[in-house]
Design a protein around this motif. Structure first.
Motif, PDB file in Angstrom:
ATOM      1  N   LEU A 296       0.809  -1.223   0.000  1.00  0.00           N
ATOM      2  CA  LEU A 296       0.000   0.000   0.000  1.00  0.00           C
ATOM      3  C   LEU A 296       0.844   1.275   0.000  1.00  0.00           C
ATOM      4  O   LEU A 296       0.299   2.378   0.112  1.00  0.00           O
ATOM      5  CB  LEU A 296      -0.937  -0.001   1.212  1.00  0.00           C
ATOM      6  CG  LEU A 296      -1.917  -1.174   1.297  1.00  0.00           C
ATOM      7  CD1 LEU A 296      -2.780  -1.059   2.544  1.00  0.00           C
ATOM      8  CD2 LEU A 296      -2.792  -1.236   0.045  1.00  0.00           C
ATOM      9  N   SER A 297       2.157   1.157  -0.125  1.00  0.00           N
ATOM     10  CA  SER A 297       3.011   2.343  -0.162  1.00  0.00           C
ATOM     11  C   SER A 297       2.734   3.156  -1.420  1.00  0.00           C
ATOM     12  O   SER A 297       2.442   2.603  -2.481  1.00  0.00           O
ATOM     13  CB  SER A 297       4.494   1.935  -0.163  1.00  0.00           C
ATOM     14  OG  SER A 297       4.830   1.261   1.019  1.00  0.00           O
ATOM     15  N   VAL A 298       2.850   4.470  -1.288  1.00  0.00           N
ATOM     16  CA  VAL A 298       2.701   5.375  -2.428  1.00  0.00           C
ATOM     17  C   VAL A 298       3.965   6.215  -2.538  1.00  0.00           C
ATOM     18  O   VAL A 298       4.367   6.879  -1.578  1.00  0.00           O
ATOM     19  CB  VAL A 298       1.471   6.296  -2.264  1.00  0.00           C
ATOM     20  CG1 VAL A 298       1.361   7.249  -3.457  1.00  0.00           C
ATOM     21  CG2 VAL A 298       0.201   5.468  -2.123  1.00  0.00           C
ATOM     22  N   PHE A 299       4.602   6.162  -3.695  1.00  0.00           N
ATOM     23  CA  PHE A 299       5.865   6.873  -3.919  1.00  0.00           C
ATOM     24  C   PHE A 299       5.707   8.367  -3.611  1.00  0.00           C
ATOM     25  O   PHE A 299       4.823   9.036  -4.128  1.00  0.00           O
ATOM     26  CB  PHE A 299       6.293   6.691  -5.376  1.00  0.00           C
ATOM     27  CG  PHE A 299       7.556   7.416  -5.744  1.00  0.00           C
ATOM     28  CD1 PHE A 299       8.790   6.802  -5.604  1.00  0.00           C
ATOM     29  CD2 PHE A 299       7.513   8.711  -6.238  1.00  0.00           C
ATOM     30  CE1 PHE A 299       9.957   7.474  -5.947  1.00  0.00           C
ATOM     31  CE2 PHE A 299       8.670   9.386  -6.588  1.00  0.00           C
ATOM     32  CZ  PHE A 299       9.892   8.764  -6.434  1.00  0.00           C
ATOM     33  N   GLY A 300       6.559   8.863  -2.720  1.00  0.00           N
ATOM     34  CA  GLY A 300       6.598  10.288  -2.440  1.00  0.00           C
ATOM     35  C   GLY A 300       5.486  10.814  -1.560  1.00  0.00           C
ATOM     36  O   GLY A 300       5.349  12.023  -1.400  1.00  0.00           O
ATOM     37  N   LYS A 301       4.687   9.915  -0.969  1.00  0.00           N
ATOM     38  CA  LYS A 301       3.558  10.370  -0.166  1.00  0.00           C
ATOM     39  C   LYS A 301       3.462   9.598   1.145  1.00  0.00           C
ATOM     40  O   LYS A 301       3.948   8.472   1.262  1.00  0.00           O
ATOM     41  CB  LYS A 301       2.243  10.211  -0.938  1.00  0.00           C
ATOM     42  CG  LYS A 301       2.122  11.113  -2.159  1.00  0.00           C
ATOM     43  CD  LYS A 301       0.751  10.970  -2.801  1.00  0.00           C
ATOM     44  CE  LYS A 301       0.616  11.909  -3.992  1.00  0.00           C
ATOM     45  NZ  LYS A 301      -0.723  11.806  -4.624  1.00  0.00           N
ATOM     46  N   THR A 302       2.820  10.221   2.103  1.00  0.00           N
ATOM     47  CA  THR A 302       2.446   9.544   3.345  1.00  0.00           C
ATOM     48  C   THR A 302       0.940   9.352   3.315  1.00  0.00           C
ATOM     49  O   THR A 302       0.184  10.318   3.136  1.00  0.00           O
ATOM     50  CB  THR A 302       2.846  10.381   4.570  1.00  0.00           C
ATOM     51  OG1 THR A 302       4.281  10.487   4.617  1.00  0.00           O
ATOM     52  CG2 THR A 302       2.365   9.723   5.852  1.00  0.00           C
ATOM     53  N   VAL A 303       0.516   8.100   3.443  1.00  0.00           N
ATOM     54  CA  VAL A 303      -0.908   7.783   3.375  1.00  0.00           C
ATOM     55  C   VAL A 303      -1.323   7.038   4.628  1.00  0.00           C
ATOM     56  O   VAL A 303      -0.489   6.468   5.337  1.00  0.00           O
ATOM     57  CB  VAL A 303      -1.244   6.927   2.124  1.00  0.00           C
ATOM     58  CG1 VAL A 303      -0.931   7.699   0.844  1.00  0.00           C
ATOM     59  CG2 VAL A 303      -0.470   5.602   2.146  1.00  0.00           C
ATOM     60  N   VAL A 304      -2.617   7.034   4.906  1.00  0.00           N
ATOM     61  CA  VAL A 304      -3.162   6.272   6.027  1.00  0.00           C
ATOM     62  C   VAL A 304      -4.118   5.231   5.466  1.00  0.00           C
ATOM     63  O   VAL A 304      -5.090   5.565   4.782  1.00  0.00           O
ATOM     64  CB  VAL A 304      -3.891   7.175   7.034  1.00  0.00           C
ATOM     65  CG1 VAL A 304      -4.478   6.339   8.165  1.00  0.00           C
ATOM     66  CG2 VAL A 304      -2.944   8.229   7.599  1.00  0.00           C
ATOM     67  N   ILE A 311       4.609   5.614   5.236  1.00  0.00           N
ATOM     68  CA  ILE A 311       5.480   6.682   4.738  1.00  0.00           C
ATOM     69  C   ILE A 311       6.265   6.185   3.533  1.00  0.00           C
ATOM     70  O   ILE A 311       7.026   5.221   3.632  1.00  0.00           O
ATOM     71  CB  ILE A 311       6.431   7.166   5.843  1.00  0.00           C
ATOM     72  CG1 ILE A 311       5.614   7.702   7.035  1.00  0.00           C
ATOM     73  CG2 ILE A 311       7.392   8.227   5.316  1.00  0.00           C
ATOM     74  CD1 ILE A 311       6.444   8.035   8.262  1.00  0.00           C
ATOM     75  N   GLY A 312       6.081   6.851   2.387  1.00  0.00           N
ATOM     76  CA  GLY A 312       6.752   6.457   1.142  1.00  0.00           C
ATOM     77  C   GLY A 312       7.762   7.490   0.678  1.00  0.00           C
ATOM     78  O   GLY A 312       7.779   7.854  -0.496  1.00  0.00           O
ATOM     79  N   GLU A 313       8.588   7.976   1.574  1.00  0.00           N
ATOM     80  CA  GLU A 313       9.606   8.972   1.238  1.00  0.00           C
ATOM     81  C   GLU A 313      10.712   8.305   0.411  1.00  0.00           C
ATOM     82  O   GLU A 313      11.365   7.373   0.866  1.00  0.00           O
ATOM     83  CB  GLU A 313      10.202   9.557   2.518  1.00  0.00           C
ATOM     84  CG  GLU A 313      11.346  10.516   2.295  1.00  0.00           C
ATOM     85  CD  GLU A 313      10.926  11.741   1.501  1.00  0.00           C
ATOM     86  OE1 GLU A 313      11.630  12.054   0.522  1.00  0.00           O
ATOM     87  OE2 GLU A 313       9.918  12.362   1.853  1.00  0.00           O
ATOM     88  N   PRO A 314      10.945   8.759  -0.839  1.00  0.00           N
ATOM     89  CA  PRO A 314      11.864   8.051  -1.724  1.00  0.00           C
ATOM     90  C   PRO A 314      13.351   8.380  -1.558  1.00  0.00           C
ATOM     91  O   PRO A 314      14.190   7.674  -2.067  1.00  0.00           O
ATOM     92  CB  PRO A 314      11.395   8.495  -3.115  1.00  0.00           C
ATOM     93  CG  PRO A 314      10.861   9.868  -2.895  1.00  0.00           C
ATOM     94  CD  PRO A 314      10.236   9.844  -1.523  1.00  0.00           C
TER      95      PRO A 314
END
Length: 379
Positions: A296-304, A311-314
């Motif tokens: 469920l990670s999203v590149f460059g974004k923090t999602v709940v 946390i998807g900090e690249p």
């Protein structure tokens, strides 16, 4: 010889290839150093500090690159930046060449010799050139701070008049340089730390830092070369996921660092596992740039998702741009001075560091491992 340092243009990038202190030492060695205006701005190094160190400040990327014999960068250049470079010049940067055949083709068309910082051999005499380790150390440290900041509770055991607060639990996937630094940082902050890795030989390192090592027992299928996992069997991944399911439910923070060179990062945390985690828990996916270890990670974004912060900090080292640039500048300048002096390159083609880090030369792809990976992708 003229060395050029352009301003980095990749998204999420705040580092610079050379810092003023390293420029000063390179200029003393007889090189001319050209730095693009504001190249160090995101790392808090001013143009004036570079000029004081002996660099020449140039305005514009084309002007910076066009007359340089050597180009030093953090990230691989764009096709436009390659077009600005002089035919037959030398490039040193992170290339990850097996992921960028189009960059290889562009470099070969201009007969640019490229050395890749991610291909420097992991041998004792190349330790000062090892940018992967220097940056991974910072990334591991920062991953814990990001996780702690997003978590709604403290890390350490705390005894108060109002009651006792139990310590947070941190689960680290991967005990390479980044993972070990994450373990050490989480322990320093007072957390209970568990870690897992496909390489059983990392147990001693994990335990020496105060972590508990979780190992998949009774299954083969992990191919390790040069200290890295090259291939992990489907059976192993299944057994690993079964083990993780039982541990991740108790974790307040999960930090994932697992990479397989030449392939997409393996999924270690499924959506089902995320759903099983405690509300308010946190996942820091350090492999998000390679596809991510969490489904469920999203590149460059923090999602709940399902009450879990992901946390998807690249580019974690870039969040510490001063230290990251200082260490990288020492790494890349050490490699440069190994390969060349102010009179030119040594071209010791069979020397281990030269051979290991040289990707393109004289219009051809010369790096054996990159050839192997690209051949598998394009049989």
């Amino acid at each position: 010889m003229k060395i050029a340092v352009p301003k980095e243009t990749k998204s999420f990038e705040r580092r610079v290839a050379l810092t003023p202190s390293v420029v000063k030492s390179i200029v003393k060695s007889g090189f001319t150093c050209i730095v693009e205006s504001s190249a160090g701005e995101e790392s808090y190094f001013s143009d004036a500090s570079y000029e004081d160190a002996g660099a020449v400040i140039v305005y514009g990327t084309p002007q910076t690159l066009s007359g340089a014999d050597i180009v030093l960068m953090v990230n691989a250049p764009t096709s436009q930046e390659i077009n600005f470079m002089k035919d037959g010049s030398v490039l040193i940067c992170y290339l990850y060449a097996y992921t960028a055949p189009e960059v290889i083709d562009a470099l070969n068309k201009k007969r640019i010799t490229a050395f890749s910082m991610d291909a420097v051999p992991r041998i004792s005499r190349a330790q000062k050139m090892d940018a992967l380790s220097s940056q991974a150390n910072l990334a591991g440290y920062k991953s814990v701070l990001l996780g702690a900041n997003a978590l709604g509770r403290i890390f350490p055991l705390m005894m108060t008049a109002a009651g006792t607060i139990t310590p947070s639990r941190v689960l680290v996937f991967g005990a390479g340089v980044a993972g070990l630094q994450a373990i050490a940082t989480a322990k320093r902050l007072g957390a209970v730390v568990e870690a897992t890795d496909v390489r059983p030989e990392t147990r001693e390192q994990v335990e020496s830092l105060g972590g508990r090592f979780i190992q998949v027992e009774g299954v083969e299928g992990v191919k390790v070369e040069g200290g890295y996992a090259r291939e992990v069997s489907a059976d192993y991944l299944q057994k690993q996921q079964e083990l993780i399911k039982s541990r991740i439910k108790e974790a307040d923070i999960a930090i994932t660092t697992a990479l397989v060179i030449g392939r997409k990062a393996p999924i270690l945390i499924t959506e089902e596992m995320v759903r099983s985690m405690k509300p308010g828990s946190v996942i820091v996916d350090m492999a998000v740039e390679s596809g991510g270890n969490c489904a469920l990670s999203v590149f460059g974004k923090t999602v709940v998702e399902h009450g879990v912060t992901i946390i998807g900090e690249p580019n974690l080292p870039s969040l510490l741009p001063v230290n990251a640039s200082e260490l990288y500048a020492k790494n890349i300048s050490t490699l440069l001075l190994h390969l060349a002096n102010s009179s030119g390159f040594k071209w010791e083609m069979e020397e281990e560091i030269t051979k290991g880090s040289m990707i393109t030369h004289d219009g051809e792809l010369v790096h054996g491992f990159t050839k192997e990976i690209l051949a598998k992708k394009n049989p």
